[in-house]
Scaffold this motif. Structure first.
Motif, mmCIF file in Angstrom:
data_model
loop_
_atom_site.group_PDB
_atom_site.id
_atom_site.type_symbol
_atom_site.label_atom_id
_atom_site.label_comp_id
_atom_site.label_asym_id
_atom_site.label_seq_id
_atom_site.Cartn_x
_atom_site.Cartn_y
_atom_site.Cartn_z
ATOM 1 N N THR A 71 -2.566 -8.466 -10.086
ATOM 2 C CA THR A 71 -2.894 -7.273 -9.308
ATOM 3 C C THR A 71 -1.983 -7.226 -8.097
ATOM 4 O O THR A 71 -1.599 -8.269 -7.550
ATOM 5 N N PHE A 72 -1.628 -6.014 -7.679
ATOM 6 C CA PHE A 72 -0.858 -5.864 -6.448
ATOM 7 C C PHE A 72 -0.849 -4.413 -6.006
ATOM 8 O O PHE A 72 -1.222 -3.518 -6.757
ATOM 9 N N ASN A 73 -0.447 -4.198 -4.756
ATOM 10 C CA ASN A 73 -0.222 -2.844 -4.271
ATOM 11 C C ASN A 73 1.062 -2.333 -4.908
ATOM 12 O O ASN A 73 2.090 -3.008 -4.867
ATOM 13 N N SER A 74 1.001 -1.149 -5.485
ATOM 14 C CA SER A 74 2.113 -0.622 -6.274
ATOM 15 C C SER A 74 3.416 -0.597 -5.490
ATOM 16 O O SER A 74 3.449 -0.246 -4.308
ATOM 17 N N HIS A 126 -3.250 0.735 -5.938
ATOM 18 C CA HIS A 126 -3.375 -0.678 -6.273
ATOM 19 C C HIS A 126 -3.440 -0.787 -7.790
ATOM 20 O O HIS A 126 -4.170 -0.032 -8.437
ATOM 21 N N CYS A 127 -2.681 -1.718 -8.355
ATOM 22 C CA CYS A 127 -2.551 -1.827 -9.808
ATOM 23 C C CYS A 127 -3.160 -3.130 -10.319
ATOM 24 O O CYS A 127 -2.974 -4.187 -9.719
ATOM 25 N N PHE A 128 -3.857 -3.024 -11.447
ATOM 26 C CA PHE A 128 -4.433 -4.170 -12.136
ATOM 27 C C PHE A 128 -3.842 -4.220 -13.538
ATOM 28 O O PHE A 128 -3.741 -3.198 -14.210
ATOM 29 N N LYS A 159 -5.718 2.519 -3.245
ATOM 30 C CA LYS A 159 -5.615 1.158 -2.717
ATOM 31 C C LYS A 159 -6.955 0.632 -2.201
ATOM 32 O O LYS A 159 -7.395 -0.467 -2.562
ATOM 33 N N GLU A 160 -7.648 1.411 -1.384
ATOM 34 C CA GLU A 160 -8.898 0.935 -0.784
ATOM 35 C C GLU A 160 -9.964 0.677 -1.842
ATOM 36 O O GLU A 160 -10.684 -0.323 -1.795
#
Length: 265
Positions: A197-200, A207-209, A230-231
């Motif tokens: 996972t990370f912030n795109s 935010h991406c999973f 994101k939040e």
């Protein structure tokens, strides 16, 4: 006589290669173009491009679109695609999982693959929230820009990964150079964790999973993903991961992967 046959086969092979190059070019450009423009862009003789496009037009593989003699991918390709999806277990199994994930989380769910040395979204189900996040299906994106890229390359050695990815693809949308060592470390950690996972790197508000789908041999064949604001992604991280891991485990088992414990994280 044999030389003449070999020459004919060679010409036909070159023609097929050029035809596929035209189709791939149109898929990448995602807009109708004139044959002379296509010839210029791919560096091919205009005469051969015109000849091949006329052949593709006759078979419905490309159609005239947009006027001025411009052509684009034809409707027959849609029927080829649906026939492929009906027979390809991965696509069929993922379709229902994307529906389930989008309903459970209200977020945009995707199934992602490697396309050559790029990443692409192969299937998508938009979330039901008022603010929706979506991507262009089939658009080619540099692998290091994506969460899925940390999982789709997990079967490769460090050297093979660096040889596989074009050097320019390590330049992020911000213009910053992604450190090779950091990228490789993230791949190994994602393999151990069973997710990433990370912030795109592409959209700074998302935010991406990503979690892996394993085929029978144990290699990551694709990923199931959620793309969230994101939040919300950070607030619901554990719940979203649980939904993704459960869905990916089910698909992997249906594809014959016998080690679901490898996906725990």
């Amino acid at each position: 006589m044999a030389e003449g046959v070999e020459d004919m086969v060679s010409r036909r092979t070159r023609g097929l290669d050029r035809a596929f190059e035209i189709l791939e070019f149109l898929r990448t450009k995602r807009q109708p173009m004139r044959p002379n423009e296509i010839a210029t862009e791919i560096g091919a003789p205009r005469s051969s491009v015109y000849e091949l496009i006329n052949l593709l037009l006759r078979h419905g593989i490309v159609d005239y679109q947009g006027g001025d003699g411009r052509v684009f991918l034809g409707r027959k390709l849609y029927f080829f695609g649906t026939a492929y999806a009906e027979q390809f277990d991965l696509m069929r199994e993922c379709e229902e999982m994307l529906v389930r994930l989008s309903e459970q989380t209200r977020e945009t769910a995707q199934m992602c693959l490697l396309e050559g040395n790029k990443y692409t979204v192969a299937m998508m189900r938009e979330g039901v929230r008022a603010f929706r996040i979506s991507s262009n299906i089939g658009e080619l994106v540099p692998i290091p820009w994506t969460a899925s890229g940390r999982l789709l390359l997990s079967h490769m050695s460090d050297k093979a990964i660096l040889d596989f990815i074009p050097p320019e693809d390590f330049v992020l949308p911000s213009g910053k150079q992604l450190d090779h060592a950091r990228f490789l470390a993230e791949i190994r950690q994602a393999t151990k964790d069973g997710y990433f996972t990370f912030n795109s790197e592409v959209e700074n508000f998302t935010h991406c999973f990503a979690v892996p789908i394993f085929q029978a041999g144990g290699q990551c064949a694709a990923t199931l993903c959620l793309v969230t604001p994101k939040e919300d992604g950070l607030k619901n991280r554990e719940r979203y991961l649980e939904s993704l891991l459960s869905a990916a485990r089910e698909v992997s088992e249906r594809l014959g992967h016998a080690a679901p414990g490898a996906m725990s994280g």
